[in-house]
Design a protein around this motif. Sequence first.
Motif, PDB file in Angstrom:
ATOM      1  N   THR A 122       0.943  -1.116  -0.028  1.00  0.00           N
ATOM      2  CA  THR A 122       0.053   0.103   0.189  1.00  0.00           C
ATOM      3  C   THR A 122       0.959   1.418  -0.092  1.00  0.00           C
ATOM      4  OG1 THR A 122      -0.145  -0.026   2.301  1.00  0.00           O
ATOM      5  CG2 THR A 122      -1.953  -1.333   1.153  1.00  0.00           C
ATOM      6  N   ASP A 123       2.155   0.964  -0.098  1.00  0.00           N
ATOM      7  CA  ASP A 123       3.263   2.194  -0.090  1.00  0.00           C
ATOM      8  C   ASP A 123       3.126   2.843  -1.341  1.00  0.00           C
ATOM      9  OD1 ASP A 123       5.216   4.145   0.033  1.00  0.00           O
ATOM     10  OD2 ASP A 123       6.614   2.735   1.000  1.00  0.00           O
ATOM     11  N   PRO A 124       2.854   4.014  -1.700  1.00  0.00           N
ATOM     12  CA  PRO A 124       2.490   4.659  -3.095  1.00  0.00           C
ATOM     13  C   PRO A 124       4.165   4.692  -3.552  1.00  0.00           C
ATOM     14  CG  PRO A 124       1.976   6.287  -1.632  1.00  0.00           C
ATOM     15  CD  PRO A 124       2.227   4.861  -0.807  1.00  0.00           C
ATOM     16  N   ARG A 125       5.107   4.707  -2.871  1.00  0.00           N
ATOM     17  CA  ARG A 125       6.374   5.004  -3.310  1.00  0.00           C
ATOM     18  C   ARG A 125       7.097   3.675  -3.515  1.00  0.00           C
ATOM     19  NH1 ARG A 125       8.274   7.393   2.341  1.00  0.00           N
ATOM     20  NH2 ARG A 125       6.956   5.588   2.502  1.00  0.00           N
ATOM     21  N   ASN A 126       6.610   2.664  -3.392  1.00  0.00           N
ATOM     22  CA  ASN A 126       7.013   1.136  -3.743  1.00  0.00           C
ATOM     23  C   ASN A 126       6.910   1.145  -5.298  1.00  0.00           C
ATOM     24  OD1 ASN A 126       7.892  -1.330  -3.970  1.00  0.00           O
ATOM     25  ND2 ASN A 126       6.292  -2.167  -2.356  1.00  0.00           N
ATOM     26  N   PRO A 127       8.150   0.808  -5.803  1.00  0.00           N
ATOM     27  CA  PRO A 127       7.951   0.757  -7.343  1.00  0.00           C
ATOM     28  C   PRO A 127       7.613  -0.654  -7.765  1.00  0.00           C
ATOM     29  CG  PRO A 127      10.379   0.630  -6.646  1.00  0.00           C
ATOM     30  CD  PRO A 127       9.673   0.898  -5.524  1.00  0.00           C
ATOM     31  N   TYR A 128       7.396  -1.728  -6.940  1.00  0.00           N
ATOM     32  CA  TYR A 128       7.123  -2.771  -7.017  1.00  0.00           C
ATOM     33  C   TYR A 128       6.191  -3.366  -6.105  1.00  0.00           C
ATOM     34  CZ  TYR A 128      11.628  -2.992  -9.584  1.00  0.00           C
ATOM     35  OH  TYR A 128      12.599  -2.619 -10.524  1.00  0.00           O
ATOM     36  N   PRO A 129       4.916  -2.806  -6.602  1.00  0.00           N
ATOM     37  CA  PRO A 129       3.638  -2.962  -5.682  1.00  0.00           C
ATOM     38  C   PRO A 129       3.115  -4.323  -5.429  1.00  0.00           C
ATOM     39  CG  PRO A 129       3.046  -1.984  -7.453  1.00  0.00           C
ATOM     40  CD  PRO A 129       4.418  -2.096  -7.773  1.00  0.00           C
ATOM     41  N   ILE A 130       3.608  -5.423  -6.170  1.00  0.00           N
ATOM     42  CA  ILE A 130       2.939  -6.750  -6.007  1.00  0.00           C
ATOM     43  C   ILE A 130       3.992  -7.532  -5.835  1.00  0.00           C
ATOM     44  CG2 ILE A 130       1.801  -8.586  -7.666  1.00  0.00           C
ATOM     45  CD1 ILE A 130       0.301  -6.362  -9.213  1.00  0.00           C
ATOM     46  N   MET A 131       3.955  -8.367  -4.777  1.00  0.00           N
ATOM     47  CA  MET A 131       4.982  -9.439  -4.375  1.00  0.00           C
ATOM     48  C   MET A 131       4.179 -10.882  -4.757  1.00  0.00           C
ATOM     49  SD  MET A 131       6.978  -9.930  -0.951  1.00  0.00           S
ATOM     50  CE  MET A 131       5.846 -10.642   0.372  1.00  0.00           C
ATOM     51  N   VAL A 132       4.960 -11.456  -5.373  1.00  0.00           N
ATOM     52  CA  VAL A 132       4.103 -13.042  -5.891  1.00  0.00           C
ATOM     53  C   VAL A 132       5.154 -13.744  -5.091  1.00  0.00           C
ATOM     54  CG1 VAL A 132       3.998 -14.222  -7.453  1.00  0.00           C
ATOM     55  CG2 VAL A 132       3.484 -11.697  -7.940  1.00  0.00           C
ATOM     56  N   THR A 133       4.549 -14.648  -4.295  1.00  0.00           N
ATOM     57  CA  THR A 133       5.266 -15.836  -3.737  1.00  0.00           C
ATOM     58  C   THR A 133       4.903 -17.124  -4.483  1.00  0.00           C
ATOM     59  OG1 THR A 133       5.129 -14.863  -1.670  1.00  0.00           O
ATOM     60  CG2 THR A 133       5.796 -17.219  -1.832  1.00  0.00           C
ATOM     61  N   THR A 134       6.065 -17.827  -5.157  1.00  0.00           N
ATOM     62  CA  THR A 134       5.848 -19.110  -5.707  1.00  0.00           C
ATOM     63  C   THR A 134       6.747 -20.098  -5.114  1.00  0.00           C
ATOM     64  OG1 THR A 134       7.489 -18.930  -7.385  1.00  0.00           O
ATOM     65  CG2 THR A 134       5.641 -17.610  -7.900  1.00  0.00           C
ATOM     66  N   PRO A 135       6.412 -21.354  -5.496  1.00  0.00           N
ATOM     67  CA  PRO A 135       7.222 -22.469  -4.798  1.00  0.00           C
ATOM     68  C   PRO A 135       8.931 -22.191  -5.176  1.00  0.00           C
ATOM     69  CG  PRO A 135       5.560 -23.327  -5.845  1.00  0.00           C
ATOM     70  CD  PRO A 135       5.226 -22.038  -6.081  1.00  0.00           C
ATOM     71  N   GLN A 136       9.185 -21.436  -6.382  1.00  0.00           N
ATOM     72  CA  GLN A 136      10.534 -21.180  -6.526  1.00  0.00           C
ATOM     73  C   GLN A 136      11.117 -19.848  -5.865  1.00  0.00           C
ATOM     74  OE1 GLN A 136       8.066 -21.582  -9.119  1.00  0.00           O
ATOM     75  NE2 GLN A 136       8.445 -23.744  -9.079  1.00  0.00           N
TER      76      GLN A 136
END
Length: 141
Positions: free
Chosen positions: A112-126
């Motif tokens: 929710t930080d508007p300054r974050n250039p990567y707003p989506i964090m995807v966790t995968t098995p890798q």
Amino acid sequence: MPRTSNTSASTSSPPNYALNTLGGLPWSDLGGSDGPLDMSDAMTYLDTVKLEFLDKPEVYCQFLDTMREFRVLRIDCAGVIERLGTLFYGKPALLEGFNMFLPRGYRIDISTDPRNPYPIMVTTPQGIKMQNVTPPESYRG
């Protein structure tokens, strides 16, 4: 996501394709830590997406196309998440709601930080992948 009382959106059905599997996986293998899904979960989510984009029906159609491509294994989970990150730009609840459809070991988290250039964090098995999202062309004025 609660079902709304807008009957016009919930009475029209999605395109006729089997919803008993997603990405080749049976519903019982989906749902992450929250347990297996049932059809009402899928239909509620479809209704929610449709209602969110009543003013942009092309987004809903692109969402359904993405799901079809995933179901027949033309794209993988990472591809779906990347597309939905763009389609659902500015709608973090829709992206987070999609977690129930991801196979175990996958998760989408939204910053929710508007300054974050990567707003989506995807966790995968890798591992973890950060995703930068730009608005689709139709969102630009």
